[in-house]
Design a protein around this motif. Structure first.
Motif, short mmCIF file in Angstrom:
data_model
loop_
_atom_site.label_atom_id
_atom_site.label_comp_id
_atom_site.label_asym_id
_atom_site.label_seq_id
_atom_site.Cartn_x
_atom_site.Cartn_y
_atom_site.Cartn_z
N LEU A 25 0.65 82.21 54.01
CA LEU A 25 -0.24 81.02 53.92
C LEU A 25 -1.74 81.13 53.88
O LEU A 25 -1.69 79.94 53.45
N MET A 26 -1.89 82.16 54.11
CA MET A 26 -3.39 82.39 53.37
C MET A 26 -3.48 82.12 51.59
O MET A 26 -4.09 81.03 51.07
N LEU A 27 -2.14 83.12 50.76
CA LEU A 27 -2.22 82.66 49.79
C LEU A 27 -1.84 81.33 48.96
O LEU A 27 -2.18 80.83 48.12
N ALA A 28 -1.27 80.62 50.28
CA ALA A 28 -0.40 79.32 49.19
C ALA A 28 -1.81 78.48 49.62
O ALA A 28 -1.97 77.99 48.82
N ARG A 29 -2.83 78.80 49.93
CA ARG A 29 -3.98 77.87 50.94
C ARG A 29 -5.14 77.97 49.29
O ARG A 29 -5.17 76.84 49.27
N ILE A 30 -4.85 79.48 49.23
CA ILE A 30 -5.80 79.94 47.69
C ILE A 30 -5.51 79.64 46.63
O ILE A 30 -7.03 78.21 45.93
N VAL A 31 -3.59 79.43 46.48
CA VAL A 31 -3.81 78.28 45.34
C VAL A 31 -4.35 77.43 45.05
O VAL A 31 -3.71 76.53 43.93
N LYS A 32 -3.69 76.72 46.25
CA LYS A 32 -3.85 75.12 46.44
C LYS A 32 -5.46 74.97 46.12
O LYS A 32 -5.37 73.93 44.98
N VAL A 36 -4.93 74.60 42.19
CA VAL A 36 -4.90 73.74 41.67
C VAL A 36 -5.64 72.92 41.62
O VAL A 36 -6.03 72.02 40.34
N HIS A 37 -6.74 72.61 42.78
CA HIS A 37 -7.36 71.35 43.06
C HIS A 37 -8.77 72.22 42.86
O HIS A 37 -9.78 71.64 43.10
N GLY A 38 -8.73 73.72 41.67
CA GLY A 38 -10.26 74.25 41.89
C GLY A 38 -10.49 73.93 40.19
O GLY A 38 -10.79 73.57 39.22
N TRP A 39 -9.59 75.21 40.25
CA TRP A 39 -9.81 75.75 38.27
C TRP A 39 -9.19 74.62 37.40
O TRP A 39 -9.80 74.55 36.58
N LEU A 40 -7.85 73.98 37.81
CA LEU A 40 -6.99 72.92 37.21
C LEU A 40 -8.03 71.80 36.78
O LEU A 40 -8.45 71.08 35.70
N GLU A 41 -8.34 71.16 38.15
CA GLU A 41 -9.41 70.17 38.18
C GLU A 41 -10.65 70.19 36.96
O GLU A 41 -11.16 69.72 36.64
N ARG A 42 -11.53 71.61 37.18
CA ARG A 42 -12.84 71.13 35.97
C ARG A 42 -11.52 71.48 34.99
O ARG A 42 -12.95 71.20 34.33
N GLY A 53 -0.79 69.82 44.21
CA GLY A 53 -1.20 70.42 45.31
C GLY A 53 0.16 71.20 46.50
O GLY A 53 0.18 72.06 47.38
N SER A 54 0.28 69.68 46.95
CA SER A 54 0.89 70.56 48.14
C SER A 54 3.14 70.81 47.18
O SER A 54 3.46 71.88 48.41
#
Length: 205
Positions: A25-32, A36-42, A53-54
């Protein structure tokens, strides 16, 4: 083990399984959040739709649960994987066009074949200035001051001519109609003066 009445092996499995689920669950949250909403958006300078993301987070959780059942509890996950694959196939068929458009939008925002402000020509039929690039459509402003929304799904197979690369210089031919009553000398003077007065125009001939 004494309090719960379970064997040490079973209790160890449940403890390891619970810890592994928490890590999943922690890994899924980190990936999302971070990818997805971090590196990819930047990287794309665009907001990623929550659907992506979901879906990615759900896929990480599903894979993690399968690994926990297979390696921690020593269970056969063939049926679960088959069911999950069938569900993903049905979901993919239902959201085929949406997902293709979204992933095409991701490629356009990451690879950047054109940017906002560039003048482009698509399939030698549609020309305009790029006003906005979203995850599903690209918005063009034509010379006739018309706003055209082009689905990114069409751009994935289209031939795109970017008139702003390698720089903003381009050569164009424009046809104009002049009334027959106008003399040749007057028409030449009008066109010549208009060409020289246009901003950013280099006189070739």
């Amino acid at each position: 083990a004494l309090v719960s009445g379970l064997s040490e092996v079973t209790l160890t499995q449940w403890i390891v399984g619970a810890l592994s689920l928490a890590v999943t669950l922690m890994l899924a949250r980190i990936v999302k959040r971070e990818i997805v909403h971090g590196w990819l958006e930047r990287r794309s300078a665009k907001e990623v739709p929550p659907l992506i993301g979901s879906l990615v987070s759900g896929l990480v959780i599903f894979v993690g649960i399968c690994l926990i059942l297979a390696f921690v509890f020593q269970r056969d996950v063939t049926a679960l994987v088959a069911t999950g694959g069938a569900s993903l196939m049905i979901l993919g068929i239902a959201l085929r066009d949406v997902m293709l458009a979204l992933f095409t939008g991701i490629l356009l925002n990451v690879e950047k074949p054109f940017r906002v402000g560039d003048s482009v020509r698509i399939n030698d039929r549609l020309s305009g200035k790029v006003e906005r690039i979203t995850w599903r459509t690209t918005v063009l402003q034509t010379a006739a001051n018309e706003t055209v929304y082009v689905p990114n799904l069409q751009l994935s197979t289209a031939t795109i001519l970017n008139q702003a690369q390698p720089d903003m210089r381009s050569r164009r031919t424009i046809e104009r109609t002049i009334d027959y009553d106008t003399s040749v000398e007057s028409a030449e003077r009008i066109l010549y003066a208009a060409t020289l007065a246009a901003a950013g125009v280099t006189h070739v001939s």
